[in-house]
Scaffold this motif. Structure first.
Motif, mmCIF file in Angstrom:
data_model
loop_
_atom_site.group_PDB
_atom_site.id
_atom_site.type_symbol
_atom_site.label_atom_id
_atom_site.label_comp_id
_atom_site.label_asym_id
_atom_site.label_seq_id
_atom_site.Cartn_x
_atom_site.Cartn_y
_atom_site.Cartn_z
ATOM 1 N N SER A 102 29.370 50.153 60.425
ATOM 2 C CA SER A 102 29.805 51.319 61.343
ATOM 3 C C SER A 102 30.015 51.337 62.664
ATOM 4 O O SER A 102 29.363 51.717 63.246
ATOM 5 C CB SER A 102 28.961 52.458 60.586
ATOM 6 N N PRO A 103 31.166 50.784 63.234
ATOM 7 C CA PRO A 103 31.709 50.565 64.569
ATOM 8 C C PRO A 103 31.433 52.155 64.972
ATOM 9 O O PRO A 103 31.615 53.387 64.602
ATOM 10 C CB PRO A 103 32.984 50.111 64.883
ATOM 11 N N SER A 104 31.059 51.912 66.624
ATOM 12 C CA SER A 104 31.106 53.142 67.294
ATOM 13 C C SER A 104 32.729 53.611 67.767
ATOM 14 O O SER A 104 33.702 52.784 67.382
ATOM 15 C CB SER A 104 30.538 52.856 68.443
ATOM 16 N N ASN A 105 32.293 54.475 67.999
ATOM 17 C CA ASN A 105 34.216 55.829 67.709
ATOM 18 C C ASN A 105 34.811 55.384 69.238
ATOM 19 O O ASN A 105 35.724 55.745 69.436
ATOM 20 C CB ASN A 105 34.027 57.623 68.027
ATOM 21 N N VAL A 120 33.100 46.110 66.164
ATOM 22 C CA VAL A 120 32.039 45.642 66.461
ATOM 23 C C VAL A 120 31.588 43.912 67.175
ATOM 24 O O VAL A 120 30.782 43.605 67.365
ATOM 25 C CB VAL A 120 30.708 44.965 65.248
ATOM 26 N N GLN A 163 28.871 45.796 69.490
ATOM 27 C CA GLN A 163 29.198 46.350 70.138
ATOM 28 C C GLN A 163 31.233 46.395 70.671
ATOM 29 O O GLN A 163 31.107 44.541 70.778
ATOM 30 C CB GLN A 163 28.761 47.073 71.308
#
Lengths: 669, 139
Positions: free
Chosen positions: A79-82, A101, A131
């Motif tokens: 679930s990648p960071s915004n 990611v 990230q």
């Protein structure tokens, strides 16, 4: 600087099971070869199919999630960071970028469809977790081509056609970047690698985590220097290390008093490096030393903190340096790529480099020797009142060009939209000390009528940062994107009597910022908020673009970027012009246009836009807004542009709540 | 899926009055995480997350707040598993993949509790149990 190819035929690419064949590229191609466009980091393209006459007609032609669905299917918890940083590069019609990611992805420039995706070294969530970084580096010599990326603590060399690792590079295609410190301080960094000739240069961080955090605040003076390293492009072998804190045998060690050189650190290059490959020089912007708001334990200039250093890329030897801030007490990092520019000043051609930092100054040097193009004067600055602190008595002030944002804090900087608002701003400011740029932090008083700290403009979030710069090599105009964000520094006695750092911030300056854009202000823990119902107490614009004629060192125009809080309830009926949005949007230049988006609040947490945003097209000659393109959420990385199949595209990474993160591509109908 | 709704007060600030609706197979009275779990999550948070997000979850220069409006504007109507997924696949920024699953479940418990989710007595042992816990913004 741009590579223009016509009728380039590509061989069919291999696959890793995710792949499609690479289509032929029959038409004109204009590439974007580094994530800053070129190694001068101009963020410029000569393309003009999209121009001031038709930019309003741009439409979204494809979108792409931050992580390819095939990888997401493989690891459902991914679930990648915004905060999606990756600006793609484009080569022969194919985009390459770190995904959400940090795994590399290759996709078609015309359709956004996947060509390949880098696989994690092990098929586990632990290895897939990551990230995004700001971008990937490309290298070519003859018929050899490589992509080099940094992901977590590893640097990877990948085959351009397949995404497979180059087995001759490092350990089966990757190099472990952890620095050989006694406690093995881990490495991490966002800028990605930078390739100069046959050398991969690595900046980035890693000095702080092992010693209690990688930030600049707090009361822990112990960290590791985040040295600059050069690696061989073919083997990944370490070639050289430049010590950003000089060793006992190197000059400059004596700029760290009281033995502090034994234990201080940080000072990393957060922003992208730049390079003149003909000279063989790489330009490195360095940041603040550990716990930058108090320096009583580190008297002296503290080389090479807050400096621009020029290194010979063959051996990493110092060619020249210029320290932009001595003995930093404000966290005024040089966090902006040092842009290369060939200027014409008073009839003289100068190979220049334009450096900047959080102060809002531009520092312009002859990049061959470090001599200032316009004089930079050492001027006396205020003394510190903090026990044990020896603020450096002078700081460098460029005589030209003028700064691109507010500097220092006085009553004239307080809002005066209405007499009542000015009165309220004065009341808030009365609890603090004010002064010119480089007024040091002060000890916070807990007395009812005591001062809570020093008001500073810019605050620790800076005005300039990684996003600030763009340069037009045809007109020699420089565009600075900045944020006007004040702060306060009220430091307190360190409760640890054994700590050589006698004072420090209990909290980072993050909670001392004003809020705008309708965002709800977070109540600070140490001081009163510097805002009135979310309206900053300092004057706008809160987000701006400043255009310079760099041949003359003068400002040509300045424009607010976005509406900012002009519709704030306290400003009702005042019919104000755009006041500018905060955040860190990155610019991109074309033949006639300057693109600057709204920054997503995912970039900084408490600044930027939440929800729908704009990608703004300015007339780069005048600063007039020509078009505002709708985005579902704000930008999180720099836009880029290219031409494939004779059609120009603009791609920008975005991310935010309610949407997620991904790339959005625009083109004309 | 049973729905339970709990109205509760957090802290002394009226702006932080929260009511939380949780869809869960677990009882309303017992909550969905154990107190021990949330307490352990707090210690993990302090060690791994607090430097950026603030020990009281109010955000930082480079990191969003994780409570109140800032939290709900992202996680309203999301499952607790989605929050778990975000943490385990991206955090901490300088070491994604270094947190183990148990610690991440406890972090979710701590963050949820800080946003008004009542503590219960039964610990969540497996990430799959988070699939049926839905976080819902107060009405």
């Amino acid at each position: 600087m741009q590579s223009v190819r016509s009728s380039v035929g590509l061989s069919l690419g291999l696959t890793i099971g995710i792949i499609a064949a690479i289509a032929q590229q029959p038409a004109k191609i204009v590439e974007w070869r580094t994530y800053g466009s070129d190694k001068a980091f101009t963020r410029y393209s000569p393309l003009d199919q999209i121009n001031r006459d038709n930019v309003k007609n741009l439409r979204v032609v494809w979108t792409r999630p931050a992580v390819d669905p095939l990888i997401k299917d493989q690891f459902p918890d991914l679930s990648p960071s915004n905060y999606f940083r990756g600006t793609p590069i484009m080569l022969n019609g194919v985009l390459y970028a770190p995904n959400g990611v940090g795994l590399m992805e290759a996709f078609d420039g015309a359709t956004g469809k996947t060509k390949w995706v880098q696989q994690p070294v092990e098929p586990t969530l632990k290895e897939a977790a990551g990230q995004s970084t700001r971008g990937v580096a490309y290298w070519q010599k003859g018929n050899q081509e490589r992509l080099v990326s940094v992901r977590g603590e590893y640097m990877y060399s990948l085959d351009l056609k397949t995404g497979f690792p180059d087995k001759n590079f490092g350990d089966n295609g990757r190099v472990f970047l952890r620095r050989p410190t006694p406690d093995e301080a881990p490495y991490f960094g966002w800028p990605g690698p930078f390739i100069v000739n046959d050398v991969i240069v690595i900046g980035g961080n890693g000095g702080g985590k092992a010693s209690g955090g990688y930030g600049d605040g707090g009361m822990d003076p112990k960290a590791k220097p985040e040295d600059i390293r050069g690696f061989d492009i073919y083997t990944g072998k370490l070639l050289w290390t430049f010590h950003i804190l000089p060793t006992p045998e190197e000059p400059g060690r004596d700029t760290w008093g009281k033995g502090s050189a034994e234990y201080v650190g940080n000072m990393a290059a957060w922003a992208s490096l730049t390079a003149d490959e003909q000279l063989g020089y790489v330009y490195v912007p360095l940041t603040a030393p550990t716990a930058s708001h108090y320096g009583g334990h580190r008297p002296g200039k503290n080389l090479y903190s807050n400096s621009i250093v020029c290194l010979n890329v063959k051996d990493g030897k110092l060619v020249w340096y210029y320290q932009l801030i001595h003995h930093d007490l404000w966290e005024y990092d040089a966090a902006t790529p040092p842009v290369l520019a060939d200027l014409n000043v008073d009839g003289k051609k100068i190979k220049a480099v334009i450096a900047s930092n959080k102060t809002g100054f531009l520092y312009v040097f002859d990049r061959t020797n470090g001599q200032p193009v316009w004089p930079i004067e050492e001027r006396p600055v205020p003394k510190s009142t903090v026990p044990g602190e020896e603020a450096y008595p002078t700081q460098p002030f460029p005589t030209k060009p003028p700064p691109y944002d507010r500097q220092g804090f006085s009553e004239s900087d307080l809002i005066d939209f209405t007499p009542e608002l000015h009165k309220q701003a004065l009341e808030i400011a009365s609890h603090y000390a004010m002064g010119p740029l480089y007024t040091p932090p002060m000890v916070r008083s807990d007395e009812p009528d005591g001062k809570r700290g020093t008001l500073v403009l810019p605050g620790g979030w800076g005005s300039g940062n990684w996003n600030t710069s763009a340069f037009d090599p045809e007109t020699n105009m420089y565009y600075a994107v900045s944020m006007t964000q004040g702060g306060s520094y009220g430091i307190v006695r360190n409760p640890d009597a054994e700590n050589p750092m006698l004072y420090g911030l209990l909290d980072r300056p993050r909670n001392q910022q004003g809020q705008q854009n309708g965002a709800q202000a977070a109540p600070p823990r140490q001081v009163s908020p510097l805002n009135i119902d979310g309206l900053p107490i300092w004057k706008p614009p809160y987000g701006r673009v400043t255009a310079y004629d760099m041949n003359k060192g003068t400002i040509v125009w300045m424009a607010a970027n976005g509406d900012g809080p002009r519709n704030h309830p306290l400003l009702k009926g005042l019919n104000l012009p755009p006041l500018g949005n905060t955040g860190r949007p990155a610019p991109m230049l074309t033949k006639t246009l300057l693109f600057v988006g709204d920054s997503s609040d995912a970039v900084m947490g408490q600044a930027g836009i939440a929800g729908p945003a704009k990608l703004r097209a300015f007339d780069k000659a005048t600063g007039k807004v020509i078009a505002e393109l709708d985005l579902p959420v704000g930008t999180t990385g720099g836009p880029m542009t290219y031409m494939t199949n004779g059609k120009e595209y603009i791609v920008v990474p975005v991310g935010g709540k309610g949407y997620g993160a991904g790339w959005i591509a625009f083109a004309l109908p | 899926m049973d729905r339970l709704r709990a109205s509760l007060t957090v802290g002394c600030c009226s702006a932080l009055l929260l009511s939380v609706a949780i869809a869960s197979g677990q009882s309303a009275s017992s909550g969905v995480f154990s107190a021990e779990q949330a307490k352990h999550g707090q210690s993990i948070f302090r060690a791994k997350c607090g430097a950026c997000h603030g020990e009281d979850l109010d955000g930082g220069q480079e990191a969003p707040a994780l409570k109140g409006d800032a939290f709900w504007s992202e996680w309203d109507q999301q499952t607790a598993r989605a929050l778990y997924s975000r943490i385990i696949s991206t955090m901490p920024p300088d070491g994604p993949g270094t947190l183990d699953a148990k610690d991440v479940i406890d972090l979710v418990a701590f963050i949820a509790h800080q946003n008004g989710v009542p503590q219960g007595t039964k610990a969540i042992e497996n990430a799959n149990e988070l699939n049926n816990i839905k976080l819902q913004r107060p009405k």
